[in-house]
Design an enzyme around this catalytic site. Sequence first.
Site, PDB file in Angstrom:
ATOM      1  N   ASP A 113       0.845  -1.187   0.000  1.00 56.58           N
ATOM      2  CA  ASP A 113       0.000   0.000   0.000  1.00 56.58           C
ATOM      3  C   ASP A 113       0.886   1.246   0.000  1.00 56.58           C
ATOM      4  OD1 ASP A 113      -2.102   1.784   0.472  1.00 56.58           O
ATOM      5  OD2 ASP A 113      -3.127   0.361   1.782  1.00 56.58           O
ATOM      6  N   ASP A 154      -2.804   4.729  -2.553  1.00 56.94           N
ATOM      7  CA  ASP A 154      -3.771   5.399  -1.686  1.00 56.94           C
ATOM      8  C   ASP A 154      -4.216   6.736  -2.291  1.00 56.94           C
ATOM      9  OD1 ASP A 154      -4.980   5.409   1.063  1.00 56.94           O
ATOM     10  OD2 ASP A 154      -3.816   7.259   1.259  1.00 56.94           O
ATOM     11  N   GLU A 184      -6.779   3.798  -5.476  1.00 57.61           N
ATOM     12  CA  GLU A 184      -7.946   4.175  -4.691  1.00 57.61           C
ATOM     13  C   GLU A 184      -8.395   5.542  -5.160  1.00 57.61           C
ATOM     14  OE1 GLU A 184      -9.417   4.750  -0.092  1.00 57.61           O
ATOM     15  OE2 GLU A 184      -7.612   5.702  -0.810  1.00 57.61           O
ATOM     16  N   HIS A 189     -10.833  -1.364   5.267  1.00 56.75           N
ATOM     17  CA  HIS A 189     -10.561  -0.881   6.616  1.00 56.75           C
ATOM     18  C   HIS A 189     -11.173   0.486   6.883  1.00 56.75           C
ATOM     19  CE1 HIS A 189      -7.803   0.956   3.905  1.00 56.75           C
ATOM     20  NE2 HIS A 189      -7.452   1.832   4.830  1.00 56.75           N
ATOM     21  N   ASP A 190     -11.827   1.085   5.904  1.00 60.91           N
ATOM     22  CA  ASP A 190     -12.482   2.390   6.086  1.00 60.91           C
ATOM     23  C   ASP A 190     -14.006   2.273   6.109  1.00 60.91           C
ATOM     24  OD1 ASP A 190      -9.972   3.666   5.882  1.00 60.91           O
ATOM     25  OD2 ASP A 190     -10.182   3.902   3.705  1.00 60.91           O
TER      26      ASP A 190
HETATM   27  O1  TEU Z   1      -8.728   6.610   2.410  1.00 58.66           O
HETATM   28  C1  TEU Z   1      -9.164   7.663   1.647  1.00 58.66           C
HETATM   29  C2  TEU Z   1     -10.523   8.141   1.844  1.00 58.66           C
HETATM   30  O2  TEU Z   1     -10.871   9.153   1.300  1.00 58.66           O
HETATM   31  C3  TEU Z   1     -11.447   7.389   2.693  1.00 58.66           C
HETATM   32  O3  TEU Z   1     -12.001   6.244   2.337  1.00 58.66           O
HETATM   33  C4  TEU Z   1     -11.576   7.945   4.016  1.00 58.66           C
HETATM   34  O4  TEU Z   1     -11.520   6.934   4.956  1.00 58.66           O
HETATM   35  C5  TEU Z   1     -12.903   8.639   4.067  1.00 58.66           C
HETATM   36  O5  TEU Z   1     -12.838   9.760   3.262  1.00 58.66           O
HETATM   37  C6  TEU Z   1     -13.219   9.060   5.431  1.00 58.66           C
HETATM   38  O6  TEU Z   1     -14.587   9.375   5.481  1.00 58.66           O
HETATM   39  C7  TEU Z   1      -7.390   6.299   2.376  1.00 58.66           C
HETATM   40  C8  TEU Z   1      -7.095   5.180   3.343  1.00 58.66           C
HETATM   41  O7  TEU Z   1      -7.780   4.023   2.911  1.00 58.66           O
HETATM   42  C9  TEU Z   1      -7.483   5.619   4.710  1.00 58.66           C
HETATM   43  O8  TEU Z   1      -7.375   4.621   5.663  1.00 58.66           O
HETATM   44  C10 TEU Z   1      -6.604   6.790   5.065  1.00 58.66           C
HETATM   45  O9  TEU Z   1      -6.990   7.333   6.286  1.00 58.66           O
HETATM   46  C11 TEU Z   1      -6.649   7.893   4.005  1.00 58.66           C
HETATM   47  O10 TEU Z   1      -6.551   7.385   2.683  1.00 58.66           O
HETATM   48  C12 TEU Z   1      -5.488   8.836   4.179  1.00 58.66           C
HETATM   49  O11 TEU Z   1      -4.287   8.228   3.817  1.00 58.66           O
END
Ligand code: TEU
Length: 552
Positions: free
Chosen positions: A96, A197, A248, A322-323
Site C-alpha cells: 500500500d 492510496d 484508490e 478498513h475504512d
Molecule cells: O482513504 C481515503 C478516503 O478518502 C477514505 O475512504 C476515508 O476513509 C474517508 O474519506 C473518510 O470518510 C485512504 C485510506 O484508505 C485511509 O485509511 C486513510 O486514512 C486515508 O486514505 C489517508 O491516507
Amino acid sequence: MQDFKKSVVYQIYPKSFLDTNGDGLGELRGVTQKLDYLKELGVDYIWLTPFFVSPQNDNGYDVADYRTIDPRYGTMEDFEELAQQANRRGIRLMLDMVFNHTSTEHIWFQKALAGDPVYQDYYIFRPARPDGSAPTNWQSKFGGSAWEYAPQVGKYYLHLFDKTQADLNWENPAVRREVQQIVRFWMDKGVKGFRFDVVNLISKGEYADDDQGDGRRFYTDGPRIHEFLQELNRESFGQDPEIVTVGEMSSTSMENCFRYAGADCGELSMVFSFHHLKVDFMGNEKWVIVPADFGRLKELLFSWQEGMAAHNAWNAVFWCNHDQPRVVSRFGDEGEYWKKSAKMLAGVIHGLRGTPYVYQGEELGMTNAGFTRLEQYRDVESLNHFQILRDKGLSEESVYNILKIHSRDNSRTPMQWTAGENGGFTTGTPWINVNPNTSRINAASQVEDPDSIFAYYKALIRLRKEYDVFAYGDFAPVDQKHPSVLAYRREYKGQSLLCVNNFYRAGCRWHCPMLLEGYRVLLSNYSDSTPAADWELRPYESVLLIRETDDS
Ligand code: TEU
C-alpha cells in the site's frame, strides 16, 4: 503470469490480524503464520495496508519512512520471510503506497520546517490571507480546515487528511522521482502488486475558495493526474508486466476511471471507486443516519459495470475495507439471517465483472464493533467527528448512534480466530477491543464446516478459476427496477451466468424475464433453490446459475 482478472485479493490490516508477541498489536509474522488459512481460502494476492515507519496517527497512512518497516510490525527479515513463504504457496503481495501525503515526521517535512527551500518545495506551503486566515476554505476529510499554520515557515501547509499528513507537491519533478524510486525499491524486493492510496488527489488544480463544497472539486481527478500516473507507470511498475496495480479513487468520475484503468491507457490495472458505498449517506455527508437506497445501489453498481466494460476498463469489486463498516451489518442482517445475508452479499460481489477484494474477517461474516463509549474508539476520523457533531449541538447519544453505524473502527476490530479469549488475536491487551461475538463468529468454527460463510467464499473463489465467464464475461442487468431483487447476467463463449439475489429479509416473488431452460444451480445459500419463471425467493436467497452450450 498471474491473470488479475482471474484473481482474488485478500486485504490485511496487519495491526488487527494476528499478534504473535503479546503486545496487543498484530504484525507481519502474524500474517506469515496464517498463510495456510489464506491458501485454504484460495486467494491469489494479499494487500497489506501500510507497515512502514509511522507515528500511527492514521494507523500507518502517515508514513515517515517508505523504505523501513515500523518496528511495531516487524523487520525487513520478517517481510522477506513473509514474501518467501507466500510465494511458496502461490500467493503474491500487494503493498500500500501512500504518495498523496507523508507524515509530518518524515525527514522531508522536517527539513522543510527547518527552513530548507528544496524540501519546502516538496510540500504545499501557501501564505496566509491578509487577515491571517487559511489560504482557502478547503476542509480536511477528517474534519476542520485542510490548512495548518507552520510558524517556523510563516506559512500554511495543505493536509487533505489529518494535520500530521502533509500533502506532497507533485508539480515538483523531484517529488515524482522520489516516488518512482520508492516503488522501484519494493519492486527490487520482488513485490508484484501495489495499491496507491487516494492517488486521484495528487494533482492539485487552482487554490481557490470553494463556494459550493469542501474544495474537492479543485483537486479530485486534477488537471495533470493522467500525466502523473502514466509517468509513474513508465518509470516504475510498468517496467514489469507481472505487476498488478490498483488505485484508490476518492469521489472520482467514471470518465476518469476509463483512463485510470483502461486496458491500453498505460496507467493502472484497476480502480476502487466508492459511489456505491455512499447510498447510506446524505449526498457526501457521512455523519447522518439514513436508510440505504437500494435502487440507487443497483443503479451505481450496474452503471459502473456497463460503463467500464464498454470502455475496456477494469474495476476492483468490493463491499469492505478498513475504512468501511462491515457489510453484513450494513446491508445484511446481524441476527437471524446473519449467515444467509453474508453469503448473499458475497455472491453479489463475486459474480460481478471485476477483481473481487475480500477484507479480513468478511469471509467469516464479522460484524460491526458495537462500541458504545468514546474510550473504545481509536480512529482519528471518529474522534474528530465526535467533537464536531457535539459542537453542532447533537446529543452524546445521537453521536454514538452515528459512530456505531459509520465509524471506520467497525472494520478494525481484531480478526476473530477462535471462540477463546480475545478471539485468539493476542495474549496481551488488544489495541482495540475484540468483538465479544467472537464466541460465535470465528475462523476455528468455520474452516471445516461445509455450510459456513468461509466455505461459501471459498466456493466463490474456486468457481472464478473454473468458469471463465466470471473473469471474462460481459455484463447485463436483469429486471433492474425490481424493489428487492438484484439480478444480472454474464456471458462468455457459450457460458451464461445468472446471479439472482433477494436483498431483503422478507421473501418476495420474482418473475424471471429470461428463459431458464438449460440453467443449473452452481451455488446457492439455500440447499434447495429451485429456479422458476415465477420464483418465490426466500429471505436473502442468492443463487448463481450457469448454462453451458457447445461453443464453451
Ligand atoms: O482513504 C481515503 C478516503 O478518502 C477514505 O475512504 C476515508 O476513509 C474517508 O474519506 C473518510 O470518510 C485512504 C485510506 O484508505 C485511509 O485509511 C486513510 O486514512 C486515508 O486514505 C489517508 O491516507
